[in-house]
Enzyme design. Structure first.
Site, mmCIF file in Angstrom:
data_model
loop_
_atom_site.group_PDB
_atom_site.id
_atom_site.type_symbol
_atom_site.label_atom_id
_atom_site.label_comp_id
_atom_site.label_asym_id
_atom_site.label_seq_id
_atom_site.Cartn_x
_atom_site.Cartn_y
_atom_site.Cartn_z
ATOM 1 N N TRP A 1 101.481 72.248 -9.126
ATOM 2 C CA TRP A 1 101.860 71.699 -7.820
ATOM 3 C C TRP A 1 103.195 72.277 -7.356
ATOM 4 O O TRP A 1 103.329 72.802 -6.247
ATOM 5 C CB TRP A 1 101.918 70.180 -7.935
ATOM 6 C CG TRP A 1 102.327 69.473 -6.681
ATOM 7 C CD1 TRP A 1 102.454 70.008 -5.430
ATOM 8 C CD2 TRP A 1 102.647 68.086 -6.559
ATOM 9 N NE1 TRP A 1 102.835 69.045 -4.532
ATOM 10 C CE2 TRP A 1 102.967 67.849 -5.197
ATOM 11 C CE3 TRP A 1 102.697 67.026 -7.452
ATOM 12 C CZ2 TRP A 1 103.328 66.594 -4.734
ATOM 13 C CZ3 TRP A 1 103.050 65.778 -6.968
ATOM 14 C CH2 TRP A 1 103.358 65.574 -5.628
ATOM 15 N N TYR B 1 96.492 72.531 -3.243
ATOM 16 C CA TYR B 1 97.864 72.944 -3.526
ATOM 17 C C TYR B 1 98.209 74.175 -2.708
ATOM 18 O O TYR B 1 97.576 75.233 -2.840
ATOM 19 C CB TYR B 1 98.043 73.254 -5.016
ATOM 20 C CG TYR B 1 98.019 72.041 -5.912
ATOM 21 C CD1 TYR B 1 97.992 70.756 -5.395
ATOM 22 C CD2 TYR B 1 98.018 72.169 -7.293
ATOM 23 C CE1 TYR B 1 97.971 69.636 -6.207
ATOM 24 C CE2 TYR B 1 97.989 71.054 -8.130
ATOM 25 C CZ TYR B 1 97.964 69.797 -7.574
ATOM 26 O OH TYR B 1 97.933 68.698 -8.383
ATOM 27 N N GLN C 1 93.253 61.299 -14.834
ATOM 28 C CA GLN C 1 94.613 61.803 -14.630
ATOM 29 C C GLN C 1 95.398 60.727 -13.887
ATOM 30 O O GLN C 1 95.082 60.375 -12.749
ATOM 31 C CB GLN C 1 94.582 63.106 -13.833
ATOM 32 C CG GLN C 1 95.881 63.874 -13.892
ATOM 33 C CD GLN C 1 95.785 65.191 -13.152
ATOM 34 O OE1 GLN C 1 96.171 65.277 -11.983
ATOM 35 N NE2 GLN C 1 95.267 66.213 -13.782
ATOM 36 N N SER D 1 103.400 63.747 -13.536
ATOM 37 C CA SER D 1 104.710 63.283 -13.086
ATOM 38 C C SER D 1 105.511 62.580 -14.167
ATOM 39 O O SER D 1 106.043 61.498 -13.949
ATOM 40 C CB SER D 1 104.559 62.343 -11.884
ATOM 41 O OG SER D 1 105.824 61.988 -11.366
ATOM 42 N N PRO D 2 105.643 63.161 -15.382
ATOM 43 C CA PRO D 2 106.531 62.534 -16.368
ATOM 44 C C PRO D 2 107.988 62.530 -15.939
ATOM 45 O O PRO D 2 108.791 61.772 -16.478
ATOM 46 C CB PRO D 2 106.319 63.396 -17.620
ATOM 47 C CG PRO D 2 105.847 64.711 -17.103
ATOM 48 C CD PRO D 2 105.035 64.402 -15.888
ATOM 49 N N GLY E 1 106.049 70.912 -15.139
ATOM 50 C CA GLY E 1 106.132 72.078 -14.275
ATOM 51 C C GLY E 1 107.574 72.493 -14.099
ATOM 52 O O GLY E 1 108.450 72.098 -14.869
ATOM 53 N N GLN F 1 113.754 75.990 -16.234
ATOM 54 C CA GLN F 1 113.407 74.582 -16.061
ATOM 55 C C GLN F 1 112.161 74.227 -16.864
ATOM 56 O O GLN F 1 112.093 73.160 -17.486
ATOM 57 C CB GLN F 1 113.177 74.283 -14.583
ATOM 58 C CG GLN F 1 113.015 72.806 -14.273
ATOM 59 C CD GLN F 1 112.857 72.544 -12.780
ATOM 60 O OE1 GLN F 1 112.525 73.443 -12.011
ATOM 61 N NE2 GLN F 1 113.099 71.313 -12.362
#
Length: 406
Positions: A68, A101, A224, A254-255, A358, A364
């Site tokens: 994403w 996306y 998910q 989205s952790p 991500g 990162q």
């Protein structure tokens, strides 16, 4: 049938759960004991493990790459290529995409990258999602839309098949029988190997599984779900039951709370504002915020409402700032960043089969992968302290008897 011959139970039946009782984990001991060393010798990823996704035989790394943010318009193509390559070299074998996306750009770029790298097809798994159309207002789960979306994704990815297709929310206007029959048709054609769901309620998942059993169609293998320190209820209370009863695994997205949790803090103040929240939600996928407001239901907005509340002023905002400060102090004590602490906390959930991470840069991404080294540091004492800081452990609501109310 002869009584002296053993009858093998269905893969998702309760009978096959006997071997799991008492082990305290939702993955077999054989799978857990096999720690897979990454493709490159690195101390960062030696703790990376592979687990079966749900009750299927598809083994995925406990961390997967979510595309994403990586393929968002603000990330250059060469940077995105470097991120995907770094993820693959680090041992991540699961890549999450969607037809929506960046309006299909993510699938196009990822497909071109696969052709360029020429990686062995059995060394990685590709997952894409269907529901929203990247080239128009058409959306939904009709048989026509599902088949056209799958074929479109295969064309953009330049692949003969994708490993998992996710239904990116349920469609109240489409019969569940039509959905499961369409997914079964795609599997029979060899276009996809497995299918799963995203943002579905436990009731909807059970309805899909029941229809699959009734019409002899392949059952979904994964849900998910949004899961992080500030969104826990569904993943911790209901999805483990889905796994035990019908074999649907759990994949967390989205952790890092949509990227709003990071080490970038100013004297303990949260790094996000209402404007940054709106940008992060609406830029890569314009339909998220629009669809939320259009639906107007609590069900659709529950994953993001708390962020909007915390970005405003008031007692809730001050409490959230205090939590972030304490989390930052805990991360410093453990020798990691708050981002790594958040990812490690997510991976500590034994009911989780895969978590998607991500990044907008290689550094990162590697920082998020390095959270694997923090997981062993989360002892029972540390987890207890984190529970005290968060103070949001979900609890099942009390059952109400309709007879008692009469």
């Amino acid at each position: 049938m002869r009584e002296d011959l053993p009858c093998r139970a269905p893969i998702a039946s309760l009978d096959c759960m006997e071997e799991f009782q008492g082990c305290g984990d939702h993955v077999s001991s054989r799978s857990e004991s096999q720690a897979i060393v990454s493709r490159q010798s690195s101390a960062v990823t030696t703790a990376l493990k592979y687990k079966p996704l749900g009750k299927s035989g598809l083994r995925v790394s406990q961390l997967g790459l979510g595309a994403w943010v990586t393929f968002s318009p603000g990330v250059p193509d060469d940077t995105a290529e470097g991120i995907v390559t770094a993820a693959y070299d680090a041992g991540l074998n699961f890549f999450d995409l969607s037809e929506a996306y960046s309006n299909g750009r993510a699938e196009v770029h990822f497909g071109s990258l696969l052709k360029k790298k020429n990686w062995r097809r059995n060394s990685y798994h590709v997952m894409t999602k269907v529901y929203w159309n990247s080239k128009g207002d058409e959306r939904g789960l009709s048989r026509k839309h599902i088949i056209e979306s799958v074929k479109g994704s295969l064309e953009r990815l330049q692949l003969e098949y994708v490993d998992v297709v996710i239904i990116h929310r349920a469609d109240d206007m489409c019969p569940m029988e039509e959905v499961v029959r369409a997914m079964s048709f795609c599997i029979d054609q060899g276009w996809i190997m497995y299918w799963g769901t995203a943002r579905w309620s436990p009731v909807e998942i059970m309805e899909a599984w029941t229809n699959c059993r009734q019409f002899n169609c392949p059952t979904p293998i994964v849900e998910q779900s949004e899961y992080h320190m500030f969104c826990r209820g569904k993943t911790e209370l209901y999805l483990p039951e889905m796994y035990n009863k019908i074999g649907v695994g759990t994949m967390a997205w989205s952790p890092l709370t949509l990227g709003l949790i990071s080490e970038k803090m100013d004297n303990g103040m949260p790094i996000f504002t209402r404007q940054s929240f709106k940008k992060k939600i609406s830029t890569p996928l314009g339909w998220i915020e629009e669809d939320s407001h259009a639906s107007g239901s609590v069900k659709e907005q529950q994953g993001y409402t708390w962020l909007k509340d915390k970005s405003s002023s008031g007692d809730d905002a001050r409490r959230h700032q205090s939590r972030l400060r304490e989390l930052g102090a805990m991360a410093e004590k453990l020798g990691c960043t708050i981002s790594q602490l958040s990812v490690a906390w997510t991976l500590k959930n034994e009911n989780l089969h895969c978590a998607l991470v991500g990044g907008t840069s290689v550094n990162q991404l590697l920082e998020n992968i390095a959270a694997l080294q923090v997981v062993p540091k989360l002892t029972n004492e540390v987890l207890t302290e984190l529970e005290r800081i968060l103070d949001n452990k979900p609890v099942r609501p009390a059952r109400v008897s309709t007879l008692a109310q009469r």
